[in-house]
Write a protein that holds these residues in place. Structure first.
Motif, PDB file in Angstrom:
ATOM      1  N   VAL A  91       0.835  -1.203   0.000  1.00 21.45           N
ATOM      2  CA  VAL A  91       0.000   0.000   0.000  1.00 21.45           C
ATOM      3  C   VAL A  91       0.870   1.253   0.000  1.00 21.45           C
ATOM      4  O   VAL A  91       0.542   2.253  -0.648  1.00 21.45           O
ATOM      5  CB  VAL A  91      -0.968  -0.015   1.202  1.00 21.45           C
ATOM      6  N   ARG A  92       1.994   1.212   0.710  1.00 19.30           N
ATOM      7  CA  ARG A  92       2.900   2.374   0.705  1.00 19.30           C
ATOM      8  C   ARG A  92       3.349   2.691  -0.725  1.00 19.30           C
ATOM      9  O   ARG A  92       3.345   3.848  -1.144  1.00 19.30           O
ATOM     10  CB  ARG A  92       4.106   2.083   1.594  1.00 19.30           C
ATOM     11  N   ARG A  93       3.706   1.658  -1.483  1.00 19.59           N
ATOM     12  CA  ARG A  93       4.142   1.886  -2.862  1.00 19.59           C
ATOM     13  C   ARG A  93       2.994   2.386  -3.733  1.00 19.59           C
ATOM     14  O   ARG A  93       3.193   3.240  -4.600  1.00 19.59           O
ATOM     15  CB  ARG A  93       4.729   0.596  -3.438  1.00 19.59           C
ATOM     16  N   ARG A  94       1.814   1.843  -3.523  1.00 18.59           N
ATOM     17  CA  ARG A  94       0.661   2.293  -4.316  1.00 18.59           C
ATOM     18  C   ARG A  94       0.391   3.776  -4.069  1.00 18.59           C
ATOM     19  O   ARG A  94       0.127   4.543  -4.997  1.00 18.59           O
ATOM     20  CB  ARG A  94      -0.567   1.455  -3.972  1.00 18.59           C
ATOM     21  N   HIS A  99       0.372   9.372  -5.834  1.00 22.40           N
ATOM     22  CA  HIS A  99       0.468  10.777  -5.436  1.00 22.40           C
ATOM     23  C   HIS A  99       1.818  11.403  -5.772  1.00 22.40           C
ATOM     24  O   HIS A  99       2.071  12.560  -5.420  1.00 22.40           O
ATOM     25  CB  HIS A  99       0.169  10.921  -3.942  1.00 22.40           C
ATOM     26  N   GLY A 100       2.682  10.643  -6.453  1.00 21.79           N
ATOM     27  CA  GLY A 100       3.926  11.214  -6.932  1.00 21.79           C
ATOM     28  C   GLY A 100       4.901  11.614  -5.844  1.00 21.79           C
ATOM     29  O   GLY A 100       5.531  12.681  -5.932  1.00 21.79           O
ATOM     30  N   VAL A 101       5.032  10.778  -4.814  1.00 24.03           N
ATOM     31  CA  VAL A 101       6.006  11.050  -3.752  1.00 24.03           C
ATOM     32  C   VAL A 101       6.886   9.814  -3.568  1.00 24.03           C
ATOM     33  O   VAL A 101       6.541   8.720  -4.005  1.00 24.03           O
ATOM     34  CB  VAL A 101       5.309  11.395  -2.416  1.00 24.03           C
ATOM     35  N   ARG A 102       8.022   9.999  -2.928  1.00 19.52           N
ATOM     36  CA  ARG A 102       8.901   8.873  -2.639  1.00 19.52           C
ATOM     37  C   ARG A 102       8.264   8.006  -1.561  1.00 19.52           C
ATOM     38  O   ARG A 102       7.752   8.525  -0.564  1.00 19.52           O
ATOM     39  CB  ARG A 102      10.265   9.368  -2.191  1.00 19.52           C
ATOM     40  N   GLU A 133       2.089  14.779   8.504  1.00 19.35           N
ATOM     41  CA  GLU A 133       1.572  15.869   7.677  1.00 19.35           C
ATOM     42  C   GLU A 133       1.362  15.387   6.238  1.00 19.35           C
ATOM     43  O   GLU A 133       2.238  15.541   5.378  1.00 19.35           O
ATOM     44  CB  GLU A 133       2.549  17.048   7.703  1.00 19.35           C
ATOM     45  N   HIS A 134       0.220  14.786   6.007  1.00 19.60           N
ATOM     46  CA  HIS A 134      -0.104  14.264   4.676  1.00 19.60           C
ATOM     47  C   HIS A 134      -1.541  14.635   4.327  1.00 19.60           C
ATOM     48  O   HIS A 134      -2.319  13.827   3.837  1.00 19.60           O
ATOM     49  CB  HIS A 134       0.065  12.739   4.632  1.00 19.60           C
ATOM     50  N   ASP A 135      -1.884  15.876   4.585  1.00 18.87           N
ATOM     51  CA  ASP A 135      -3.277  16.293   4.474  1.00 18.87           C
ATOM     52  C   ASP A 135      -3.836  16.163   3.057  1.00 18.87           C
ATOM     53  O   ASP A 135      -4.981  15.752   2.864  1.00 18.87           O
ATOM     54  CB  ASP A 135      -3.421  17.743   4.952  1.00 18.87           C
ATOM     55  N   GLN A 136      -3.040  16.518   2.054  1.00 21.03           N
ATOM     56  CA  GLN A 136      -3.554  16.448   0.682  1.00 21.03           C
ATOM     57  C   GLN A 136      -3.796  14.994   0.265  1.00 21.03           C
ATOM     58  O   GLN A 136      -4.797  14.685  -0.391  1.00 21.03           O
ATOM     59  CB  GLN A 136      -2.570  17.144  -0.284  1.00 21.03           C
ATOM     60  N   ALA A 140      -7.541  13.302  -0.673  1.00 19.95           N
ATOM     61  CA  ALA A 140      -7.797  12.586  -1.916  1.00 19.95           C
ATOM     62  C   ALA A 140      -8.223  11.147  -1.661  1.00 19.95           C
ATOM     63  O   ALA A 140      -9.148  10.623  -2.302  1.00 19.95           O
ATOM     64  CB  ALA A 140      -6.550  12.621  -2.794  1.00 19.95           C
ATOM     65  N   GLU A 141      -7.570  10.489  -0.717  1.00 22.54           N
ATOM     66  CA  GLU A 141      -7.894   9.087  -0.439  1.00 22.54           C
ATOM     67  C   GLU A 141      -9.260   8.943   0.231  1.00 22.54           C
ATOM     68  O   GLU A 141      -9.974   7.978  -0.016  1.00 22.54           O
ATOM     69  CB  GLU A 141      -6.804   8.462   0.433  1.00 22.54           C
ATOM     70  N   ARG A 142      -9.620   9.907   1.061  1.00 26.45           N
ATOM     71  CA  ARG A 142     -10.955   9.857   1.656  1.00 26.45           C
ATOM     72  C   ARG A 142     -12.034  10.039   0.602  1.00 26.45           C
ATOM     73  O   ARG A 142     -13.114   9.453   0.691  1.00 26.45           O
ATOM     74  CB  ARG A 142     -11.084  10.921   2.744  1.00 26.45           C
TER      75      ARG A 142
END
Length: 561
Positions: A91-94, A99-102, A133-136, A140-142
């Motif tokens: 799930v971390r990789r997905r 979302h275009g982050v490492r 801090e991953h509010d965006q 989106a996931e919600r």
């Protein structure tokens, strides 16, 4: 339009609601109920077979608590005690890709709690947790709930069994591959599937949680996984695929590779009169399409690509050229056909496609060759028809005689009659001579709308004729056939059948082709029964043929005899 997403400062109520719904789902479902809800297309026997290898394991949700205390309160509110806590890999990789982050910046963990399923068997809620801090990402996931799913778990199984389960889920189960991975912390292979139907479901994703590492199966599964944008781009570039295949046939590229696989690209370019760099780029695309594969300093045809070679048995060379030529042009006017219900080919070329191809010998020859290119369906027909008491067979509208020639070749006791337009009979003579059946075949010029079908034969063939016409014309054709048939004669119809339900099939594409290019339509078995019943005929058997075709055996109805 971009959707505006509210950004919460603390755990959103959506997280709590989804958590509660997941708990309730486990308590009210067991393996049988999950399979019935997620895979309703499967038969009872298929459900039992899947249940023989899998059990309902957990529901899963993704939540974004501000801290560990908030998460503890969520479990406590439902009377649950977390029993496992470990890092997430899949799930971390997905999330990172989506979302275009490492992924090393997303400390996703998995927290589990035991819940008995409806049948009392052990089950869990699996909670993916992302704090910080991953509010965006949270917003989106919600909104999309992309990680909520149900899971079936297997014990130790081999790759053959695992591939069988995948085939059931993506075949009759109508799900599609939706990612996955290997979690080394659990020594488990994770395969995700997404529901493709539009029905309302509590969950639209299913996880297959497989003990152990299955890299080959996982690789195949991930190769079949495409994000929505990726899938749509593949579909949007379908016209490029058509042209790439047509050019590969038209320029003799497939013919050269058929006799000299692995030829250096520069040498292949010289032999085919093409630009070396451009040819290399085409071959790279063909490799992506699995039409060619690397071989030596160049490429070789795959089994699929080999069908583009002109001299290959059951070659689709002519069909590729036809689909990449006139039919490709007319499909550019598909909007006209959809808006008006009229034939786009007629609008684009100014005449019906039969007239267009007949007007030029080269075009006519290509059309006949393309129609004969589906000859793979003809081989079995000569064995499937009942010739025990038969002496003659009439092929009504049989084109260049390919079908009749094959039927006569495997039934040397039969004599044949080809009933076709005068302009086609010369090409049919060549077919019969090549098949060494000319001495047993009579050629009769006629038009099934204006000429009586030759009567008194034991067997009549009507291959890929009815789909060219609307119901009124089909009624006229079938009435002429019925009038020619004796009480005991058999009529064999070869057509593609539209599914009676929403099953996947080649036929809907050809149905649109008939709308756009011909003016006819493909039909279901029920629709054929109605057409035939109106003229006193009935279907007695239906045999499957290759390439999505079927062989319908037809006779006079008992009441009509």
């Amino acid at each position: 339009m971009t959707r505006s997403l509210a950004v919460p400062s603390r755990m959103d109520s959506i997280d709590s609601e989804r958590f509660g719904a997941a708990v309730r789902f486990v308590r009210t479902h067991d393996t049988a109920a999950v399979l019935a809800e997620m895979l309703p297309e499967l038969t009872a026997a298929e459900h039992a077979a899947v249940a023989g290898h899998c059990t309902f394991a957990h529901t899963a949700v993704l939540v974004f608590p501000e801290d560990a205390g908030e998460l503890d309160k969520l479990f406590t509110a439902h009377g649950l005690v977390p029993v496992a806590d470990g890092p997430s890999t899949v799930v971390r990789r997905r999330l990172a890709v989506r979302h275009g982050v490492r992924d090393d910046r997303l400390p996703v963990r998995i927290v589990r709690a035991d819940i008995p399923a409806a049948d009392g068997n052990d089950c869990e809620i699996e909670v993916f947790v992302l704090m910080g801090e991953h509010d965006q990402i949270a917003a989106a996931e919600r909104a999309d709930s992309a990680e909520s799913h149900l899971a079936l778990a297997t014990g130790e199984i081999d790759d053959i069994t695992l591939n069988g389960l995948r085939a059931v889920l993506t075949g009759r189960g109508k799900m599609r591959s939706d990612g996955g991975g290997y979690n080394p912390h659990e020594d488990a292979t994770i395969l995700y599937f997404a529901c493709t139907s539009g029905r309302a479901l509590s969950y639209r994703r299913l996880e297959l949680h497989v003990a152990g590492h299955h890299p080959e199966v996982l690789g195949t599964h991930l190769g079949e996984t495409q994000e929505s944008g990726h899938r749509l781009l593949r579909l949007l570039t379908g016209a490029w695929t058509t042209q790439a295949l047509a050019v590969t046939a038209e320029l003799g590229i497939a013919d050269r590779l058929a006799v000299a696989p692995g030829l250096p690209v520069a040498e292949l370019a010289t032999l085919t009169g093409t630009d070396s760099d451009a040819l290399g780029r085409l071959l790279r695309y063909l490799h992506d399409l699995e039409v060619v594969e690397p071989a030596g300093p160049g490429f070789a045809l795959t089994d699929t690509g080999a069908l583009l070679a002109n001299e290959r048995e059951h070659s689709l060379h002519a069909l590729a050229r036809l689909y990449g030529g006139a039919f490709y042009e007319s499909f550019g006017a598909l909007d006209f056909a959809v808006r008006t219900g009229n034939t786009a080919f007629d609008e684009h070329f100014g005449r019906h496609h039969f007239e267009y191809f007949a007007a030029d010998p080269k075009r006519a020859a290509l059309f006949d060759s393309a129609m004969a290119a589906s000859a793979a369906i003809f081989g079995r027909v000569g064995h499937l028809i009942d010739t025990a008491a038969a002496h003659t067979v009439v092929d009504v509208g049989g084109g260049n005689g390919e079908l009749l020639a094959r039927v006569l070749s495997v039934n040397p006791e039969l004599r044949g009659v080809l009933f076709e337009r005068e302009s086609t009979l010369d090409r049919a003579r060549v077919t019969f001579e090549r098949a060494d059946v000319a001495g047993r075949c009579e050629l009769v010029a006629g038009d099934f709308f204006g000429t009586a079908v030759p009567s008194g034969s034991d067997i009549y063939l009507l291959s890929r004729v009815l789909h060219d016409w609307a119901d009124a014309e089909c009624d006229a054709i079938l009435r002429r056939c019925a009038a020619a048939m004796t009480a005991d004669a058999q009529l064999y119809i070869i057509e593609r059948l539209l599914p009676e339900d929403d099953s996947r099939s080649l036929t809907p594409a050809w149905d649109l082709h008939m709308l756009c290019n011909v003016g006819g339509r493909e039909r279901t078995t029920t629709q054929f029964r109605e057409l035939l019943g109106a003229v006193g005929l009935e279907i007695t058997t239906c045999d499957e043929l290759p390439l999505g075709f079927a062989l319908l055996r037809v006779r006079h109805t008992r009441t009509a005899r």
